[in-house]
Design an enzyme around this catalytic site. Structure first.
Site, PDB file in Angstrom:
ATOM      1  CG  HIS A  98      10.050   3.072  -8.451  1.00  0.00           C
ATOM      2  ND1 HIS A  98      11.422   3.067  -8.321  1.00  0.00           N
ATOM      3  CD2 HIS A  98       9.551   3.186  -7.183  1.00  0.00           C
ATOM      4  CE1 HIS A  98      11.749   3.166  -7.046  1.00  0.00           C
ATOM      5  NE2 HIS A  98      10.629   3.238  -6.338  1.00  0.00           N
TER       6      HIS A  98
ATOM      7  CG  ASP B 132       8.323   6.447  -0.880  1.00  0.00           C
ATOM      8  OD1 ASP B 132       8.348   5.259  -1.248  1.00  0.00           O
ATOM      9  OD2 ASP B 132       9.343   7.114  -0.640  1.00  0.00           O
TER      10      ASP B 132
END
Length: 324
Positions: free
Chosen positions: A220, A147
């Site tokens: 995403h 991330d």
């Protein structure tokens, strides 16, 4: 250029996120803490100067008018925009007057600074959300993917985050949006790895992004890309995993800093509403947003210019701000 708060810093191993609401009559106490925040940080940071303890303070839209009535206002500061999308995907707006984003390489430093901050505030502020984040392996979230690898760095990060001449009184400031996401790990782990990778838009092990012609439109990464006039708009994410094994709570604390909240808000629109409409972020089938707040992060110069005085009205040293 005004001196900014420590927004753009290297990744840390620990973080504490505090969101609070200000009690009626608590404004003077809050202003006093904001003006003296650098000193409070130093009282803890000097014990371990190599462990990178920093704290960023943000102020919400409604609280700004209470803390600095009649004073200047950041031109894009407004309440968090709640979103209701298809398939029950919802980004709620939740209470939040103040944000304290505390980071360090050690959780004990974060914890101690959080304690000092709340001790200074006392009954003037109620903590409505407290999250303790941790580094998970090689910067991964609890879904198992890296991330923040798309974060800009160096001067590009500064340009993406810090306000410039477009709002002169608030140069060096920033906007930050926070959301707490809870993951359905049972459903996610039941998904085969290739399907997980399709939902994210990158390979799980190598962290290599899929080519655009292979990437699913609701992946995403695809949904979170904002391009305007051929230029990709960027924010700086400082997300952290959090969890409680006993209660089965597993999540990601999203925190995105930007020079204008419009960029982050556009990303959220695409995630929750879809672009085109209905093309919502696949990750929302497994992750639920349970909080949502927008704050303005003033520069250090701005905080130093706050004067508490003898009344509860407070004021700003506006002249000194114009000179920075």
């Amino acid at each position: 250029m005004a001196i900014p708060q420590s927004v753009v810093v290297p990744p840390t191993r620990a973080a504490v996120f505090l969101v609070g609401t200000i009690a009626e009559g608590g404004e003077r106490t809050v202003r006093d803490l904001l003006q003296n925040l650098a000193g409070v940080i130093r009282t803890v940071a000097f014990r371990a100067p190599g462990d990178g303890l920093v704290c960023v303070a943000g102020v919400g839209s409604e609280a700004w008018g209470r803390l600095f009535p009649g004073g200047p206002r950041p031109r894009e500061l407004h309440p968090f925009k709640e979103l209701d999308g298809p398939a029950g995907h919802r980004a709620p707006a939740t209470p939040g007057d103040l944000l304290f984003h505390i980071r360090a390489q050690r959780m004990d430093l974060c914890f101690e600074l959080a304690r000092q901050v709340t001790d200074h505030l006392g009954d003037a502020v109620t903590v409505v959300d407290e999250v303790h984040g941790f580094k998970y392996f090689d910067e991964r979230d609890l879904l198992g993917f890296v991330d923040g690898s798309e974060n800009p760095t160096g001067p590009t990060a500064d340009a993406a985050v810090y306000i410039g001449d477009e709002d002169p009184l608030f140069q060096g400031g920033s906007y930050v949006i926070v959301q707490k996401y809870l993951h359905d790990l049972a459903a996610w782990t039941a998904l085969p790895t290739p399907e997980q990778e399709k939902a994210i838009g990158r390979h799980k092990f190598s962290n290599v992004e899929f080519p655009d012609d292979v990437k699913a439109p609701n992946a995403h990464i695809a949904v979170n890309t904002v391009v305007e006039n051929g230029v990709q708009r960027q924010i700086v994410r400082e997300n952290m995993p959090f969890g409680a094994v006993g209660s089965g709570e597993f999540g990601t604390y999203f925190i995105g800093y930007a020079r204008t909240p419009a960029v982050t808000e556009r990303m959220l629109d695409k995630m929750f509403l879809g672009d085109p409409p209905g093309n919502t972020d696949r990750i929302l089938d497994f992750s639920t947003a349970v909080t949502g707040c927008l704050f303005f992060v003033p520069s250090v110069d701005f905080l130093n210019a706050v004067t508490v005085g003898g009344s509860d009205a407070g004021s700003l040293g506006v002249g000194s701000l114009k000179d920075t």
